[in-house]
Motif scaffolding. Structure first.
Motif, mmCIF file in Angstrom:
data_model
loop_
_atom_site.group_PDB
_atom_site.id
_atom_site.type_symbol
_atom_site.label_atom_id
_atom_site.label_comp_id
_atom_site.label_asym_id
_atom_site.label_seq_id
_atom_site.Cartn_x
_atom_site.Cartn_y
_atom_site.Cartn_z
ATOM 1 N N GLY A 141 0.893 -1.213 -0.177
ATOM 2 C CA GLY A 141 0.038 -0.205 0.138
ATOM 3 C C GLY A 141 0.861 1.347 0.087
ATOM 4 O O GLY A 141 0.763 1.973 0.912
ATOM 5 N N GLY A 198 5.679 8.935 11.252
ATOM 6 C CA GLY A 198 4.656 8.055 10.658
ATOM 7 C C GLY A 198 3.112 8.108 11.385
ATOM 8 O O GLY A 198 3.303 8.700 12.428
ATOM 9 N N SER A 199 2.293 7.821 10.644
ATOM 10 C CA SER A 199 0.911 7.931 11.655
ATOM 11 C C SER A 199 1.255 6.633 12.559
ATOM 12 O O SER A 199 0.351 6.684 13.571
ATOM 13 N N PHE A 245 -0.556 6.285 16.365
ATOM 14 C CA PHE A 245 -1.428 5.345 17.160
ATOM 15 C C PHE A 245 -0.519 4.811 18.315
ATOM 16 O O PHE A 245 -1.639 4.820 19.155
ATOM 17 N N TYR A 279 -7.510 -1.814 8.549
ATOM 18 C CA TYR A 279 -6.073 -1.748 8.544
ATOM 19 C C TYR A 279 -5.495 -2.745 9.813
ATOM 20 O O TYR A 279 -6.092 -2.316 11.011
ATOM 21 N N TYR A 330 -3.980 -1.591 13.590
ATOM 22 C CA TYR A 330 -4.917 -0.899 15.003
ATOM 23 C C TYR A 330 -4.974 -1.797 15.764
ATOM 24 O O TYR A 330 -4.793 -1.778 17.142
ATOM 25 N N ASN A 372 -8.858 1.450 4.028
ATOM 26 C CA ASN A 372 -8.028 0.479 3.640
ATOM 27 C C ASN A 372 -8.627 -0.848 4.463
ATOM 28 O O ASN A 372 -8.673 -0.751 5.614
ATOM 29 N N ASP A 414 -8.790 7.970 11.318
ATOM 30 C CA ASP A 414 -7.620 7.922 10.727
ATOM 31 C C ASP A 414 -7.888 8.402 9.129
ATOM 32 O O ASP A 414 -8.638 7.857 8.366
ATOM 33 N N ILE A 438 -5.424 9.252 6.706
ATOM 34 C CA ILE A 438 -4.197 9.036 6.213
ATOM 35 C C ILE A 438 -4.449 9.244 4.711
ATOM 36 O O ILE A 438 -3.524 9.654 3.928
ATOM 37 N N TYR A 439 -5.438 8.688 4.080
ATOM 38 C CA TYR A 439 -5.661 8.585 2.628
ATOM 39 C C TYR A 439 -6.492 9.915 2.057
ATOM 40 O O TYR A 439 -6.824 10.103 0.955
ATOM 41 N N SER A 455 -0.842 11.593 7.945
ATOM 42 C CA SER A 455 0.471 11.183 7.558
ATOM 43 C C SER A 455 1.078 11.786 6.217
ATOM 44 O O SER A 455 0.170 12.124 5.409
ATOM 45 N N SER A 489 2.742 9.790 4.323
ATOM 46 C CA SER A 489 3.072 8.700 3.713
ATOM 47 C C SER A 489 2.400 8.531 2.251
ATOM 48 O O SER A 489 2.988 8.097 1.541
ATOM 49 N N LYS A 490 1.136 8.870 2.231
ATOM 50 C CA LYS A 490 0.124 8.427 1.239
ATOM 51 C C LYS A 490 0.231 9.556 0.063
ATOM 52 O O LYS A 490 0.512 9.331 -0.843
ATOM 53 N N ARG A 505 9.048 8.356 6.860
ATOM 54 C CA ARG A 505 8.307 8.156 8.588
ATOM 55 C C ARG A 505 8.067 9.326 9.218
ATOM 56 O O ARG A 505 8.677 9.732 10.410
ATOM 57 N N TYR A 565 -6.879 1.512 -3.411
ATOM 58 C CA TYR A 565 -7.204 0.068 -3.262
ATOM 59 C C TYR A 565 -8.474 -0.354 -3.665
ATOM 60 O O TYR A 565 -9.556 0.368 -3.688
#
Ligand SMILES: Cc1ncc(COP(=O)(O)O)c(C=O)c1O
Length: 387
Positions: free
Chosen positions: A41, A101-102, A106, A127, A130, A178, A206, A208-209, A233, A235-236, A244, A321
């Motif tokens: 991912g 990172g996220s 968490f 995900y 978690y 996700n 969350d 993140i996307y 984050s 990241s995506k 990170r 996804y």
């Protein structure tokens, strides 16, 4: 006779099947096979050019020592400004906590919000980290089995049902989701936020996307409440997985407790990545071009998969996804994914990663690579499924 110290039971969390698939795919690739990677991912491209330039300049000119545990003030300000720009939500930079990172968010969020033995509801499919992180911290994770009919979105009544069975302490909700790519509508998010407030639960969102949405704008929980813990984050959307670096926005009363935890757990997030992350907000044109590739890939899958018989999935509102129901081909999606990889070199993730109970009927396809690789995957799958 020597007596060996034991490994903790808390470390007995599930392995990530996606990482297993990636390892096998990489081994086959190293042996010369031509593999289409649809398991991991993460964006197929690296960080945008503004990020690389900022990082190079920082390497040349800065000491890169520790930063404040909550993050560099100018980055926290930039993140707060992003919420104003993107969602027209005003948040004080002091409520932003920068993390590794996220994933780092968490750990901190769960530690600050929950006691050992508490219960946090987790919509499934979801995900897997978690559950793994919460369980390792001694927090129970009753699942909410969402359905394709409700677009894999939990309903407020699901929380009532769980709360009737005993004390409940939180809900963790992700949109875009996700593995399914579905998104929650604003009114449904508001209803969940309000239900959590009625029941006295932490609402962890969350996000993140966010940024990777194709059908509707994404709504942040901060549009409805200052009491949520919102996690995000670089990241995506920002294509910075390996850097990170992520963040959360938290209620004011959590800031100092989180600072104390972060001081001891991480000291600070990577300094180079904090400087580089701030430059990611200047990369909108480049990032939107990358998103356009995901949008093309999504279109290829939505139009082509049904033609080859893979027609049970929801049409992906966001993220990168697609979560396909493969029960007409198999009752064991783990074996199905392994065979797919070995026989035609297409690497996908079995659903068991995201849903213990029902995942054996599903696989997740990640379409964050190139459009030609996605077309190649469809072509190979067509021959394989209809052989
Ligand atoms: C839904 C979701 N949340 C969080 C993460 C963790 O991302 P990171 O720690 O890179 O920010 C991932 C990674 O795949 C994810 O899919």
């Amino acid at each position: 006779m020597t007596c060996q110290p034991s490994v903790s039971t808390r470390s007995g969390v599930d392995a990530f099947l996606v990482m297993d698939m990636l390892r096998i795919a990489n081994e086959l690739e190293a042996a010369g096979d031509d593999i289409v990677h649809m398991e991991a991912g993460q964006p197929g491209t690296g960080a945008p050019s503004t990020v690389i330039e900022a990082a190079k300049a920082a390497l040349d000119s800065q000491k890169l020592g520790y930063t404040e545990s909550l993050g560099m003030p100018f980055l926290r300000e930039k993140i707060a400004a992003y919420y104003k720009l993107k969602y027209d939500v005003t948040i004080a930079p002091e409520r932003v906590v920068v993390t590794t990172g996220s994933s780092g968010s968490f750990v901190l969020a769960f530690l600050v919000a929950f006691e050992v033995g508490n219960k946090v509801a987790l919509p499934t499919p979801g995900y897997p980290a978690y559950r793994n992180i919460l369980n390792a911290l001694g927090v129970q994770t009753p699942p909410i089995e969402t359905t394709a009919a409700s677009r894999w979105v939990p309903q407020p009544g699901d929380l009532d049902k769980l709360a009737e069975q005993g004390p409940l302490h939180g809900l963790l909700q992700a949109s875009p989701n996700n593995p399914s790519g579905t998104m929650i509508k604003p009114e449904a998010l508001k209803a969940l936020v309000e239900k959590c407030q009625d029941l006295g639960l932490w609402f962890i969102s969350d996000e993140i996307y966010h940024g990777l949405n194709y059908e509707m704008p994404a709504t942040t929980a901060l549009q409805f409440t200052d009491e949520a813990i919102v996690i995000n984050s670089f990241s995506k959307y920002f294509c910075m997985t390996g850097w990170r670096i992520g963040w959360m926005v938290v209620p004011e009363r959590l800031v100092r407790p989180l600072e104390r935890l972060a001081q001891s757990l991480f000291i600070s997030a990577p300094t180079l990545s904090q400087i580089a992350g701030a430059a990611a907000f200047e990369a909108t044109d480049e990032l939107e071009q990358r998103k356009a590739v995901y949008a093309t890939n999504r279109e290829i899958l939505l139009t082509q998969l049904p033609k080859i018989g893979l027609d049970e999935f929801l049409p992906v509102d966001g993220a990168f996804y697609l979560y396909a129901d493969v029960r007409k081909f198999t009752n064991d999606s783990y074996d199905f994914a392994q065979r797919m990889l070995k026989e035609i070199g297409v690497s996908v993730t079995p659903g068991a990663d995201f849903d213990h109970a029902r995942g054996s009927h599903y696989v997740r396809l990640s379409f964050a690579g190139t459009s030609s690789s996605v077309e190649q995957a469809v072509q190979r799958l067509g021959g394989w499924l209809n052989r």
